[in-house]
Design an enzyme around this catalytic site. Structure first.
Site, PDB file in Angstrom:
ATOM      1  N   ASP A 148    -103.364 -19.673  -5.855  1.00 35.99           N
ATOM      2  CA  ASP A 148    -102.144 -19.518  -5.060  1.00 35.99           C
ATOM      3  C   ASP A 148    -101.122 -18.737  -5.883  1.00 35.99           C
ATOM      4  OD1 ASP A 148     -99.931 -19.792  -3.448  1.00 35.99           O
ATOM      5  OD2 ASP A 148     -99.596 -21.910  -3.950  1.00 35.99           O
ATOM      6  N   ASN A 162     -97.964 -17.707  -4.659  1.00 38.47           N
ATOM      7  CA  ASN A 162     -96.555 -17.826  -4.250  1.00 38.47           C
ATOM      8  C   ASN A 162     -96.095 -19.266  -4.037  1.00 38.47           C
ATOM      9  OD1 ASN A 162     -98.018 -18.344  -1.994  1.00 38.47           O
ATOM     10  ND2 ASN A 162     -96.842 -17.034  -0.622  1.00 38.47           N
ATOM     11  N   ASP A 218     -97.107 -21.810  -2.219  1.00 41.96           N
ATOM     12  CA  ASP A 218     -97.098 -22.518  -0.921  1.00 41.96           C
ATOM     13  C   ASP A 218     -98.288 -23.472  -0.787  1.00 41.96           C
ATOM     14  OD1 ASP A 218     -99.172 -20.793  -0.552  1.00 41.96           O
ATOM     15  OD2 ASP A 218     -98.444 -19.920   1.326  1.00 41.96           O
ATOM     16  N   ASP A 221    -104.437 -17.166  -2.063  1.00 41.56           N
ATOM     17  CA  ASP A 221    -104.116 -15.931  -1.347  1.00 41.56           C
ATOM     18  C   ASP A 221    -104.715 -14.723  -2.072  1.00 41.56           C
ATOM     19  OD1 ASP A 221    -102.225 -15.544  -3.500  1.00 41.56           O
ATOM     20  OD2 ASP A 221    -100.940 -16.985  -2.453  1.00 41.56           O
ATOM     21  N   ASP A 254    -121.856 -13.961   9.324  1.00 43.77           N
ATOM     22  CA  ASP A 254    -121.817 -15.361   9.723  1.00 43.77           C
ATOM     23  C   ASP A 254    -122.775 -15.620  10.900  1.00 43.77           C
ATOM     24  OD1 ASP A 254    -120.124 -17.869   9.306  1.00 43.77           O
ATOM     25  OD2 ASP A 254    -119.922 -17.591  11.463  1.00 43.77           O
ATOM     26  N   GLU A 295    -126.297 -14.695   7.262  1.00 43.28           N
ATOM     27  CA  GLU A 295    -126.386 -16.148   7.153  1.00 43.28           C
ATOM     28  C   GLU A 295    -127.405 -16.574   8.207  1.00 43.28           C
ATOM     29  OE1 GLU A 295    -123.831 -20.259   7.469  1.00 43.28           O
ATOM     30  OE2 GLU A 295    -123.535 -18.653   8.896  1.00 43.28           O
TER      31      GLU A 295
HETATM   32  C1  NOJ Z   1    -120.945 -20.621   8.959  1.00 47.95           C
HETATM   33  C2  NOJ Z   1    -119.801 -20.648   8.019  1.00 47.95           C
HETATM   34  O1  NOJ Z   1    -120.280 -20.506   6.716  1.00 47.95           O
HETATM   35  C3  NOJ Z   1    -119.071 -21.943   8.268  1.00 47.95           C
HETATM   36  O2  NOJ Z   1    -118.097 -22.195   7.284  1.00 47.95           O
HETATM   37  C4  NOJ Z   1    -118.482 -21.893   9.639  1.00 47.95           C
HETATM   38  O3  NOJ Z   1    -117.931 -23.144   9.954  1.00 47.95           O
HETATM   39  C5  NOJ Z   1    -119.545 -21.550  10.689  1.00 47.95           C
HETATM   40  N1  NOJ Z   1    -120.449 -20.533  10.274  1.00 47.95           N
HETATM   41  C6  NOJ Z   1    -118.877 -21.075  11.945  1.00 47.95           C
HETATM   42  O4  NOJ Z   1    -118.324 -19.807  11.748  1.00 47.95           O
HETATM   43 CA    CA Z   2    -100.185 -18.800  -1.360  1.00 42.58          CA
END
Ligand code: NOJ
Ligand code: CA
Length: 584
Positions: free
Chosen positions: A51, A53, A55, A59, A229, A283
């Site tokens: 982080d 900043n 918060d 980031d 993903d 994935e």
């Molecule tokens: C796989 C991602 O790695 C996971 O973090 C996410 O919840 C699901 N796909 C849905 O996008």
């Molecule tokens: Ca931050």
């Protein structure tokens, strides 16, 4: 030509081997050399990295400030988990605007700085591409749900109910039905994940065009590829049949069987991937090993590699922790080695942001063995066949978090599961939490432990978005950077060693003793270059006789400072790992 962009530190030898004689694309041990095959990848979860900043949320500026740390390990590629504009129902895996940076993470200028910093250090940057679904707050969905004749209606998957019920029995990975009734039009939309993550309709060519355009937007900025993903879920059977009973507890193996998956990936390859010097890693949750070449065989022009989940989910194939045994893990690696020929490239990983910590799952995170076992796992990750992926914090031996109550979790999967299982009295609260202590995704999402100051130096805020593991005073980067014997430095040495050992990248793999319940002993061989890796996955000290005809020669790497060389039997301590040259 596949020109290694990295400074000539690690791969000069390989480079000369592949290109020195004037050959352009000459094979190494049958494989086409590629920068992403030689790569060592480091995964950054921005929310938890650093982080800048105060918060309480990590980031992009925070990541940029730590690039020297990542480069110091010898990493060549960074995979950045989603950094796009998102309402964060699933920590950025629900994207509201694919061309904008999440305000909590910074600005586009911060992203450009990060990319510049990565390139200046001769590393590459891979982004997360999340296009099976978007956020329900994406303007496409905001439009789509308005009316049945909205121009964006077909960007998503809408169906009428059946007899007052959902259109079929599909389930969401985050509990309950995968269909949500939307009152505006009295139809259901599909969401394989959270309600706030509606699935995009890839059968609509306009959706595919939008995706290709947004990919080009980032590639034209200079990023080097995408981790995709749940990409094998993008094609849905248009008849939407019920999930057959044999897939009831593992629907992911059903959702990957959509009829047009390969057509779409080949189109994406033609339209985008083939036009850039880039890498793709899918994935592939729900893809079997047998199906893998369909996605990654280079002659099919789809993806470069996938993540196969057999190893990482060995101890929790479903929601529940089952435990694991070494011969099972070894069998997975042998099967992968047999199934994938020279046209298909593998990945090696044992953790990520969706799984618990590597040392707590596959090693021994007790005070006595955490260091040795984390180093043993580093030895394995960096000597198996495939591109290694290291998840942030694993290079420090970060451990699972000691969760005790539901309020300590952030993960939507955990919260929805609590409602569906505990509040409905199917599972007791104690059992639910006990299981999560081994399996939760939040173990790997606790903030990076940089030093011994408050909150591990992750943030100056009083309270980070997710609690820092209380062991940060003992386990942190500053301490490990100053200790030449640390897990961090061992990772660095292993990475450097791999980068000077082409046989560890392109060489053959052989498990010498598949049934042994404690020892994993294997060779990696390319021509005269032959390495023997011996890993003791137990606390037991033992004398291990090498299989007939195998002699351990020069000792190349050792996690416990052994000096034993030129022997046919080795005296191992608990969680000891060694890499030898094989002596004839
Ligand atoms: C796989 C991602 O790695 C996971 O973090 C996410 O919840 C699901 N796909 C849905 O996008
Ligand atoms: Ca931050």
């Amino acid at each position: 030509m596949n020109f290694p962009r990295a400074a000539c530190t690690g791969f000069c030898f390989l480079f000369l081997l592949s290109f020195g004689a004037g050959a352009t694309d000459s094979a190494i041990n049958g494989y086409q050399p590629k920068w992403w095959k030689d790569a060592v990848v480091y995964q950054v979860y921005p929310r938890s990295f650093q982080d800048s900043n105060g918060d309480g949320v990590g980031d992009l500026k925070g990541i940029t400030s730590k690039l020297d740390y990542i480069q110091g390990l010898g990493i060549t590629v960074i995979w950045l988990c989603p950094h796009y504009d998102s309402p964060n129902a699933d920590n950025g895996y629900d994207i509201r605007d694919y061309r904008k940076v999440m305000a909590e993470f910074g600005t586009m200028a911060d992203f450009d700085e990060l990319l510049k910093g990565v390139k200046q250090r001769h590393m590459r940057l891979v982004l997360d591409l999340v296009v099976n679904h978007s956020s329900d707050e994406h303007r496409w969905f905001v439009e789509s749900r308005k009316s049945k004749d909205n121009p964006y209606r077909d960007y998503y998957i809408w169906r009428s109910g059946k007899g007052g019920q959902e259109p079929n029995n599909w389930v969401s990975f985050f509990s309950g039905s995968a269909w949500k009734l939307d009152p505006a039009t009295n139809q259901y939309y599909l969401h394989l994940f959270a309600e706030k993550q509606p699935d995009l309709n890839w059968d609509n060519p306009k959706v595919r065009r939008e995706v290709y355009d947004l990919m080009k937007f980032w590639l034209d900025k200079g990023v080097d590829g995408f981790r995709m993903d749940v990409i094998p879920f993008i094609s849905k059977d248009p008849n939407f049949p019920d999930i057959p009973s044999q897939y009831a507890t593992r629907p992911q193996y059903f959702y990957t069987q959509g009829p047009r998956l390969h057509e779409y990936l080949q189109e994406m390859n033609r339209e985008v991937l083939s036009k850039y010097d880039m890498v793709t890693v899918g994935e592939a949750f729900g893809v079997t090993l047998e199906q893998t070449p369909m996605l990654v065989d280079e002659r099919r022009h789809e993806l470069n590699m996938i993540f196969n989940f057999d190893a990482v989910r060995l101890a929790h194939p479903g929601r529940l922790w089952t435990g694991w045994a070494l011969p099972q893990l070894k069998a997975i690696y042998s099967a992968q080695n047999q199934q994938l020929d020279v046209h298909s490239w593998n990945t090696v990983f044992l953790s990520n942001h969706d799984n618990p910590r590597i040392v707590s799952t596959f090693g021994d995170d007790s005070a006595d063995y955490r260091g040795a076992s984390a180093k043993l796992l580093a030895t394995m990750l960096l000597t198996l066949k495939g591109t290694p992926f290291i998840y942030q914090g694993d290079e420090l031996g970060m451990t699972n978090y000691p969760f005790h109550k539901i309020e300590e979790f952030d993960d939507i999967e955990v919260k929805n599961g609590w409602k569906a299982e505990v509040l409905s009295k199917k599972v007791t609260a104690e059992d639910y939490i006990a299981n999560l202590r081994r399996t939760s995704r939040d173990h790997s999402r606790t903030p990076m432990q940089w030093d011994a100051t408050a909150n591990g130096g992750f943030t100056t805020a009083a309270k980070p978005w997710l609690a820092v593991n209380p062991n940060y005073k003992e386990i942190n980067a500053k301490q490990e950077e100053g200790d030449n014997n640390s897990i961090y430095h061992y990772f660095g040495k292993m990475i450097a060693f791999r980068q000077h050992a082409p046989a560890l990248v392109y060489g053959g793999f052989e498990d010498l003793d598949p049934q042994n319940a404690k020892i994993f002993a294997y060779t990696r061989t390319m021509g005269d270059e032959k390495y023997l890796v011996i890993l003791n996955f137990s606390r037991d000290a033992m004398t291990y006789s090498l299989p007939k005809g195998v002699k351990a020669g020069k000792l190349e790497m050792s996690n416990l400072g052994s000096a034993e060389e030129h022997v046919s039997e080795v005296k191992l301590r608990g969680w000891e790992a060694r890499v030898y040259r094989v002596e004839n």
